[in-house]
Design a protein around this motif. Structure first.
Motif, short mmCIF file in Angstrom:
data_model
loop_
_atom_site.label_atom_id
_atom_site.label_comp_id
_atom_site.label_asym_id
_atom_site.label_seq_id
_atom_site.Cartn_x
_atom_site.Cartn_y
_atom_site.Cartn_z
N VAL A 108 -14.22 -8.61 75.10
CA VAL A 108 -14.86 -7.29 75.08
C VAL A 108 -14.75 -6.71 73.68
O VAL A 108 -13.65 -6.52 73.17
N GLY A 109 -15.90 -6.42 73.08
CA GLY A 109 -15.92 -5.81 71.75
C GLY A 109 -15.50 -4.34 71.80
O GLY A 109 -15.08 -3.83 72.85
N CYS A 110 -15.64 -3.67 70.70
CA CYS A 110 -15.23 -2.26 70.59
C CYS A 110 -16.37 -1.28 70.85
O CYS A 110 -16.12 -0.09 71.02
N ASP A 111 -17.60 -1.76 70.88
CA ASP A 111 -18.74 -0.86 71.04
C ASP A 111 -18.92 -0.45 72.50
O ASP A 111 -18.43 -1.11 73.42
N GLU A 112 -19.60 0.64 72.71
CA GLU A 112 -19.76 1.21 74.05
C GLU A 112 -20.51 0.27 74.99
O GLU A 112 -20.18 0.19 76.17
N ALA A 113 -21.50 -0.45 74.51
CA ALA A 113 -22.24 -1.38 75.36
C ALA A 113 -21.31 -2.47 75.90
O ALA A 113 -21.38 -2.82 77.09
N SER A 114 -20.46 -3.02 75.05
CA SER A 114 -19.50 -4.05 75.49
C SER A 114 -18.51 -3.49 76.50
O SER A 114 -18.19 -4.14 77.50
N LEU A 115 -18.05 -2.28 76.23
CA LEU A 115 -17.10 -1.65 77.15
C LEU A 115 -17.74 -1.37 78.51
O LEU A 115 -17.11 -1.61 79.55
N ALA A 116 -18.97 -0.92 78.51
CA ALA A 116 -19.67 -0.63 79.77
C ALA A 116 -19.87 -1.91 80.58
O ALA A 116 -19.64 -1.95 81.80
N LYS A 117 -20.27 -2.99 79.92
CA LYS A 117 -20.46 -4.28 80.59
C LYS A 117 -19.13 -4.78 81.15
O LYS A 117 -19.06 -5.28 82.26
N ALA A 118 -18.06 -4.60 80.38
CA ALA A 118 -16.74 -5.04 80.82
C ALA A 118 -16.26 -4.27 82.04
O ALA A 118 -15.64 -4.84 82.94
N ARG A 119 -16.55 -2.98 82.09
CA ARG A 119 -16.15 -2.19 83.26
C ARG A 119 -16.80 -2.72 84.53
O ARG A 119 -16.15 -2.83 85.58
N VAL A 120 -18.08 -3.06 84.43
CA VAL A 120 -18.80 -3.60 85.60
C VAL A 120 -18.18 -4.93 86.01
O VAL A 120 -17.94 -5.18 87.20
N ARG A 121 -17.92 -5.79 85.05
CA ARG A 121 -17.33 -7.10 85.35
C ARG A 121 -15.94 -6.95 85.96
O ARG A 121 -15.59 -7.61 86.93
N PHE A 122 -15.13 -6.07 85.36
CA PHE A 122 -13.78 -5.84 85.84
C PHE A 122 -13.80 -5.41 87.31
O PHE A 122 -13.07 -5.94 88.14
N LYS A 123 -14.67 -4.45 87.63
CA LYS A 123 -14.77 -3.96 89.01
C LYS A 123 -15.22 -5.06 89.96
O LYS A 123 -14.72 -5.15 91.09
N ALA A 124 -16.16 -5.89 89.53
CA ALA A 124 -16.64 -6.98 90.38
C ALA A 124 -15.53 -7.99 90.66
O ALA A 124 -15.35 -8.42 91.81
N TYR A 125 -14.80 -8.38 89.63
CA TYR A 125 -13.70 -9.32 89.83
C TYR A 125 -12.63 -8.71 90.74
O TYR A 125 -12.13 -9.36 91.65
N ARG A 126 -12.27 -7.47 90.48
CA ARG A 126 -11.24 -6.79 91.27
C ARG A 126 -11.68 -6.67 92.72
O ARG A 126 -10.89 -6.90 93.64
N ALA A 127 -12.95 -6.33 92.96
CA ALA A 127 -13.46 -6.19 94.33
C ALA A 127 -13.40 -7.51 95.10
O ALA A 127 -13.28 -7.51 96.33
N ASN A 128 -13.45 -8.63 94.37
CA ASN A 128 -13.37 -9.94 95.00
C ASN A 128 -11.94 -10.49 95.06
O ASN A 128 -11.73 -11.65 95.40
N GLY A 129 -10.97 -9.65 94.69
CA GLY A 129 -9.57 -10.00 94.86
C GLY A 129 -8.95 -10.85 93.77
O GLY A 129 -7.87 -11.40 93.96
N TYR A 130 -9.59 -10.96 92.62
CA TYR A 130 -9.04 -11.78 91.55
C TYR A 130 -7.94 -11.06 90.80
O TYR A 130 -7.99 -9.85 90.59
N GLU A 131 -6.94 -11.84 90.37
CA GLU A 131 -5.87 -11.32 89.54
C GLU A 131 -6.41 -11.15 88.12
O GLU A 131 -7.04 -12.06 87.57
N ILE A 132 -6.19 -9.98 87.54
CA ILE A 132 -6.74 -9.70 86.21
C ILE A 132 -5.61 -9.37 85.24
O ILE A 132 -4.75 -8.54 85.53
N GLU A 133 -5.63 -10.04 84.11
CA GLU A 133 -4.71 -9.75 83.01
C GLU A 133 -5.48 -9.06 81.91
O GLU A 133 -6.59 -9.50 81.57
N HIS A 134 -4.92 -8.02 81.35
CA HIS A 134 -5.57 -7.29 80.27
C HIS A 134 -4.78 -7.51 78.98
O HIS A 134 -3.56 -7.37 78.96
N HIS A 135 -5.50 -7.85 77.91
CA HIS A 135 -4.89 -8.06 76.60
C HIS A 135 -5.60 -7.15 75.60
O HIS A 135 -6.77 -7.38 75.27
#
Length: 140
Positions: A108-135
């Motif tokens: 995930v880059g630093c720009d708002e478009a990258s952050l917005a796309k990452a939020r959608v992906r994060f929610k989708a993975y979380r909704a499907n029960g995946y373990e998520i590590e943040h770095h």
């Protein structure tokens, strides 16, 4: 279950993706890099040939004759039946079958478009029960 790793606040996502591919390779893991189009694939391939002054990451396309003997594969599509240890997702969408990988890497880059796309992906993975590590890479 697949572990999802989000690398956020990445100043230069393309350089970071190459370094991440090199790290996975050095650890002896097999890596599949999913890219959005032929130009992105060729650009990434060229970058992997010169990751550092004296190193490169051996790679080929997933369908190449030498793929069985090559640790890093590049692809424009994910077959439904493929299982692979690590997926570096540089494509614009989510993989249909994250469970086919032991780890899935998202940059995930630093720009708002990258952050917005990452939020959608994060929610989708979380909704499907995946373990998520943040770095958080903002200071690295």
């Amino acid at each position: 279950m697949t572990q999802i790793d989000f690398y956020t606040n990445v100043a230069n996502p393309q350089d970071f993706a190459c370094r991440l591919a090199a790290t996975v390779y050095r650890k002896g893991e097999r890596l599949l890099v999913w890219l959005e189009n032929q130009q992105a694939l060729e650009t990434f391939s060229n970058r992997l040939w010169c990751v550092g002054d004296t190193q490169f990451v051996p790679h080929c396309t997933m369908t190449a004759d030498e793929a069985a003997d090559t640790p890093v594969w590049l692809t424009l599509s994910l077959p439904d039946t493929l299982t692979h240890p690590v997926l570096l997702n540089l494509a614009p969408e989510l993989p249909d079958h994250p469970e086919h990988f032991s780890r899935l890497l998202e940059i995930v880059g630093c720009d708002e478009a990258s952050l917005a796309k990452a939020r959608v992906r994060f929610k989708a993975y979380r909704a499907n029960g995946y373990e998520i590590e943040h770095h958080d890479m903002s200071h690295k």
